[in-house]
Design a protein around this motif. Sequence first.
Motif, mmCIF file in Angstrom:
data_model
loop_
_atom_site.group_PDB
_atom_site.id
_atom_site.type_symbol
_atom_site.label_atom_id
_atom_site.label_comp_id
_atom_site.label_asym_id
_atom_site.label_seq_id
_atom_site.Cartn_x
_atom_site.Cartn_y
_atom_site.Cartn_z
ATOM 1 N N THR A 472 41.854 -35.036 0.285
ATOM 2 C CA THR A 472 41.821 -33.507 0.020
ATOM 3 C C THR A 472 43.276 -33.214 -0.661
ATOM 4 N N LEU A 505 34.535 -25.431 9.674
ATOM 5 C CA LEU A 505 34.921 -26.064 8.331
ATOM 6 C C LEU A 505 33.659 -26.554 7.719
ATOM 7 N N ARG A 509 32.103 -24.891 4.187
ATOM 8 C CA ARG A 509 31.659 -25.564 3.121
ATOM 9 C C ARG A 509 29.904 -25.460 2.889
ATOM 10 N N GLU A 512 29.767 -22.176 0.853
ATOM 11 C CA GLU A 512 30.067 -22.370 -0.483
ATOM 12 C C GLU A 512 29.072 -22.924 -1.359
ATOM 13 N N GLN A 575 37.678 -24.213 1.158
ATOM 14 C CA GLN A 575 37.702 -25.529 1.658
ATOM 15 C C GLN A 575 38.842 -26.464 1.958
ATOM 16 N N TYR A 579 40.848 -27.612 5.346
ATOM 17 C CA TYR A 579 40.866 -29.018 5.667
ATOM 18 C C TYR A 579 42.476 -29.229 5.966
#
Length: 592
Positions: A472, A505, A509, A512, A575, A579
């Motif tokens: 990420t 998390l 996600r 989204e 996101q 993270y």
Amino acid sequence: MKRLQFSLGPVQSFVSQARRTRDLWAGSFLLSYLSGQAMDATIRHQGKIVFPIVTDGSGHISDPLLEAIHHNKLPGPRIGTLPNRFAAEIPGDFQPLWCVEAVQRSWAMIAEAVWTHFVAPAAHLGSQTRAIWDRQIAHFWEVQWVLGEDPNLLDRRKNWRSHVYPGEAGRKCRMMPQWQEISGHGSDPRKRDAFWKAIRTKTDRLDLEDGEELSAMALVKRLFPRVANHAIGWPVQVSYRSTVDFAVQPWVREQCRVNADLCVKFAETAKPFHTRKSLPPSLEAIGNTQPALKGFLQVDANALNRHTLLNEALWEPNTAPLRASLAEQLRAFRSYPDTYYAVLLMDGDHLGRLLRQRDVRDVSRALAHFTEGVPAIVSRHDGELIYAGGDDVLALFTVVDAVTAAQALHDLYQAVIQDMGTVSAAIVYAHAHAPLTEVIHHAHHVLDHIAKNRNGRNSLALSVWNSSGPDTTWVTRWEYLADTQGHHLNWLVQRVGSQMSSQFLFKIRDLESKLSAMPDDDLWEHLMTYELNQTRHDTVHAEDKTPAQIISREIVQLSHGTQRPDPPGSVSPYQDLLYVIHFLAKRERSHV
């Protein structure tokens, strides 16, 4: 007077192709040192270096590396401070080939020192080893120069791509795989092993591992520190902290504070593994104030990890009982060292444009002040400085120190450069066993393509590289990293990161992916507040429960530093940000 513009390369393929932190340092130092030799040749033939600024107001050389080269002022520095390119005013009869010859002559002397001390005694066991060595050493450097005032001339000259490397057959180098390893026994493993075994007998036990078969340039990088006094006239540091050292360092610091008795007991059992030679300032300070802990501070970082201790492939077989005992003792600490460290790359934005628009002397003088201040900041944050020259910095840190160090370096840069320009940086949080060459290449990619190109420069990009590769990346502009109260990233990591569960998390996600268009900030704040309240750990103490709305508002504020593509709102920046916060918070908690 005429204007000479000079460049020495390749930069990234020489510096970043490294298997160890010492390789990384040696590549950057040698590049800087050889550039200094070209500058010295210019000065000795009545030229004047105009970029970078290497002299003080009275005309005396002020750069420590160039001063050591020109005046033989010894010992010289251990960090390269000179960039790979420079500009100079030269007299009409000046011959640029003098600079080229200075580089080649110095490089040949360094290479010959490594050859004489380490390779020559084993050369009879190779096949055409001297011929391979000479070919590689003679044809490696890309030296380019132009005469003229236009700052774009040198870049246009580099686009000619006139430097062509000779063909390399046979078995390839483990560090620089486009080059042949020097034994010459490509198809005969027994002769090849005999050759490299003979070289290893001339080195320290840790200089050359079994299976490391290297090219001439890679071997020079690896072994140059051992012969630096003979090759350049002064000794350099030989021992550098490994990536594993950086990973375990915060844990070691914390255990010395809360489990001193266990540390002393563990160190007594681990005496055969007291091999660490290079310590950061914070650990040096612990050893000075608590001498009983010195043994623990010297324990090999690999011996502080249970999984590594029990990996038979990494140790001598006769150490198995001792390693098993140490692995059992580690259970008493009730926490384990981290396996991640941080690489920091920093680079000024639009430097070429800045040099065309502003007085070169003003820019260069400001960059010299920046370079002078970098080592103290890196040391204060327990880092290892690899290179600091002009607007460039390369350093290694622990995960928990990297962002704070980057912010301090940014603040110094802006203080000296003022309104003339900005700086961008990339931090890669990498698994300690990830290939160092690939991590450095990724750091350059993150800096150039994400912090600079995608986010408009004046940015910091954070990227996580786990055991399987890049994972990420999140980027923000410096002004959004923290507010005047120190909130935003560090506040979120230290105060509330532990409250962001993996379930939170996943929920974000999932949101989204389900929303066809991203909501505005107010709606995102409400959505995150709701999900955080739903997923927050029950074990969080009431006094530690920062209201979810405040947490959500800080996340939204921090996200504003990430440029969003057209059409506006089409992609959420949350996101990756969440993270990174979750990743950093896990590291903070594991060391406390």
